[in-house]
Motif scaffolding. Structure first.
Motif, PDB file in Angstrom:
ATOM      1  N   TRP A  11       1.204  20.939  19.096  1.00  0.00           N
ATOM      2  CA  TRP A  11       1.387  22.373  18.879  1.00  0.00           C
ATOM      3  C   TRP A  11       1.511  22.665  17.399  1.00  0.00           C
ATOM      4  CZ3 TRP A  11       4.609  25.698  16.398  1.00  0.00           C
ATOM      5  CH2 TRP A  11       4.406  27.071  16.675  1.00  0.00           C
ATOM      6  N   PHE A  12       0.672  23.579  16.942  1.00  0.00           N
ATOM      7  CA  PHE A  12       0.762  24.107  15.589  1.00  0.00           C
ATOM      8  C   PHE A  12       0.574  25.611  15.670  1.00  0.00           C
ATOM      9  CE2 PHE A  12      -1.198  19.868  15.078  1.00  0.00           C
ATOM     10  CZ  PHE A  12      -0.222  19.259  14.303  1.00  0.00           C
ATOM     11  N   PRO A  13       1.177  26.375  14.769  1.00  0.00           N
ATOM     12  CA  PRO A  13       0.922  27.821  14.758  1.00  0.00           C
ATOM     13  C   PRO A  13      -0.545  28.112  14.453  1.00  0.00           C
ATOM     14  CG  PRO A  13       2.148  27.152  12.798  1.00  0.00           C
ATOM     15  CD  PRO A  13       2.120  25.971  13.713  1.00  0.00           C
ATOM     16  N   ASP A  14      -1.036  29.241  14.983  1.00  0.00           N
ATOM     17  CA  ASP A  14      -2.450  29.585  14.797  1.00  0.00           C
ATOM     18  C   ASP A  14      -2.826  29.652  13.321  1.00  0.00           C
ATOM     19  OD1 ASP A  14      -2.777  29.672  17.484  1.00  0.00           O
ATOM     20  OD2 ASP A  14      -2.964  31.846  17.656  1.00  0.00           O
ATOM     21  N   ARG A  15      -1.899  30.079  12.491  1.00  0.00           N
ATOM     22  CA  ARG A  15      -2.208  30.180  11.058  1.00  0.00           C
ATOM     23  C   ARG A  15      -2.590  28.810  10.498  1.00  0.00           C
ATOM     24  NH1 ARG A  15       1.247  31.762   5.883  1.00  0.00           N
ATOM     25  NH2 ARG A  15      -0.294  31.093   4.363  1.00  0.00           N
ATOM     26  N   LEU A  16      -1.875  27.762  10.933  1.00  0.00           N
ATOM     27  CA  LEU A  16      -2.169  26.425  10.435  1.00  0.00           C
ATOM     28  C   LEU A  16      -3.545  25.956  10.918  1.00  0.00           C
ATOM     29  CD1 LEU A  16      -0.670  24.482   8.594  1.00  0.00           C
ATOM     30  CD2 LEU A  16       0.172  23.284  10.617  1.00  0.00           C
ATOM     31  N   HIS A  17      -3.893  26.307  12.146  1.00  0.00           N
ATOM     32  CA  HIS A  17      -5.235  25.995  12.650  1.00  0.00           C
ATOM     33  C   HIS A  17      -6.299  26.675  11.789  1.00  0.00           C
ATOM     34  CE1 HIS A  17      -3.086  24.902  16.446  1.00  0.00           C
ATOM     35  NE2 HIS A  17      -4.078  24.023  16.540  1.00  0.00           N
ATOM     36  N   LYS A  18      -6.069  27.956  11.473  1.00  0.00           N
ATOM     37  CA  LYS A  18      -7.033  28.698  10.651  1.00  0.00           C
ATOM     38  C   LYS A  18      -7.183  28.058   9.272  1.00  0.00           C
ATOM     39  CE  LYS A  18      -6.197  33.216  12.812  1.00  0.00           C
ATOM     40  NZ  LYS A  18      -5.623  34.581  12.626  1.00  0.00           N
ATOM     41  N   ASP A  19      -6.065  27.673   8.684  1.00  0.00           N
ATOM     42  CA  ASP A  19      -6.097  27.071   7.356  1.00  0.00           C
ATOM     43  C   ASP A  19      -6.813  25.722   7.391  1.00  0.00           C
ATOM     44  OD1 ASP A  19      -4.754  29.265   6.463  1.00  0.00           O
ATOM     45  OD2 ASP A  19      -2.819  28.270   6.191  1.00  0.00           O
ATOM     46  N   PHE A  20      -6.583  24.943   8.456  1.00  0.00           N
ATOM     47  CA  PHE A  20      -7.244  23.648   8.593  1.00  0.00           C
ATOM     48  C   PHE A  20      -8.752  23.835   8.729  1.00  0.00           C
ATOM     49  CE2 PHE A  20      -8.661  19.789  10.720  1.00  0.00           C
ATOM     50  CZ  PHE A  20      -7.945  18.802  10.074  1.00  0.00           C
TER      51      PHE A  20
END
Length: 314
Positions: free
Chosen positions: A206-215
């Protein structure tokens, strides 16, 4: 807004320097540059008014860590570099179109990656090494061992196969519910990245959506070229030949790998013959080296120590 993944890069780079490796660019040929993370002691100091000196030959046994398709070298191997660097000279290349590595050539095959890697290692003064390949990097490692047997003395491969045949590709994508390799490995959305992570990891991450976007923004660049790499990866079933490897090959697998199931590893061991050994790591998926790094590192170091002690007794 600050990209959190990009902001963490300086910290990761600092940690890698503490572990003893720093970035170094190698001109492979005109139009092709490959980035390596190399041992700090291999780089001689030069004054500003002097031309750079060539890297020194490593004094310790060399281990080359070859990354997979979803991230560059030090992100993939961040838990392995420090664990190995005291006993070994660790080199972490960024394959072409990953990290700072680029080419203007049209070739996109694993063999081309392997040839570029071999040239880069030679220019870094490496005459013998053990290669550790994960996923896409495992296929490149197999090609490197096949094409340059004098360079590669042993291999460790995780979550990979000799070559991506059209039948294996089709079966894997159908089983995982993806229409193409690009849809699986080059996600364009948070939903796509979550889908990739869900099949790559044993436990749900689990990661926040923001971290997914940044990745997505930082790690999935050069999309057109990487899509071409995926196209260059698949070969026809009728073109598959199992090379006669002279090297010892250790298959180190996550027992819950959904992408390349453990049954594929066991079949691969049979195809490779007596030189191949297999070790499964429980409670780990495709990302075994990230999910269970302590167990993975222990198994990896045991194999390396065995190979090194055998070499000394010969």
């Amino acid at each position: 807004m600050v990209n959190l993944v990009a902001a963490q890069r300086p910290l990761l780079h600092a940690l890698m320097k503490m572990a003893g490796v720093v970035p170094f660019s190698v001109d492979i040929e005109p139009g092709t540059v490959m980035n390596f993370w190399v041992p700090l002691e291999a780089l001689p100091t030069t004054k500003k008014d002097q031309p750079p000196k060539p890297p020194k030959k490593p004094k310790k046994p060399v281990v080359v860590l070859i990354h997979g398709f979803a991230a560059e070298g030090i992100v993939t191997w961040q838990f392995q570099v420090g664990a190995l660097s005291k006993q070994y000279s660790v080199y972490v290349p960024d394959l072409i179109f990953f990290g700072g590595s680029v080419t203007d050539k049209a070739e996109r095959s694993p063999a081309f990656q392997a040839e570029c890697l071999a040239t880069g290692l030679r220019k870094l003064g490496i005459e013998k090494c053990t290669v550790v390949g994960f996923s896409y990097g495992g296929m490149v490692a197999f090609k490197l061992a096949e094409l340059r047997p004098e360079l590669v003395d042993a291999m460790v491969v995780s979550g990979s196969i000799l070559a991506m045949t059209d039948s294996i590709s089709g079966e894997t994508l159908q089983r995982l519910g993806f229409e193409s390799s690009s849809e699986l490995l080059l996600p364009t959305s948070v939903k796509g990245l979550k889908a990739l992570l869900s099949v790559a990891a044993h436990k749900k991450l689990w990661f926040p959506d923001r971290l997914h976007k940044d990745f997505l923004e930082v790690m999935f660049n050069n999309r057109k070229d990487r899509a071409e790499l995926l196209q260059g990866l698949i070969i026809s079933n009728k073109d598959t030949v199992v090379p006669k490897f002279t090297q010892k090959i250790h298959l180190l697998w996550g027992e819950n790998d959904q992408i390349f199931k453990v049954e594929l590893a066991q079949k691969l061991q049979e195809e490779l013959g007596d030189n191949a050994t297999f070790r499964g790591i429980p409670k780990a998926g495709h990302l075994v080296h990230l999910e269970r790094p302590c167990v993975y590192n222990r198994c990896l170091k045991h194999f390396l120590a065995t190979m090194h002690s055998n070499a000394q007794t010969k």
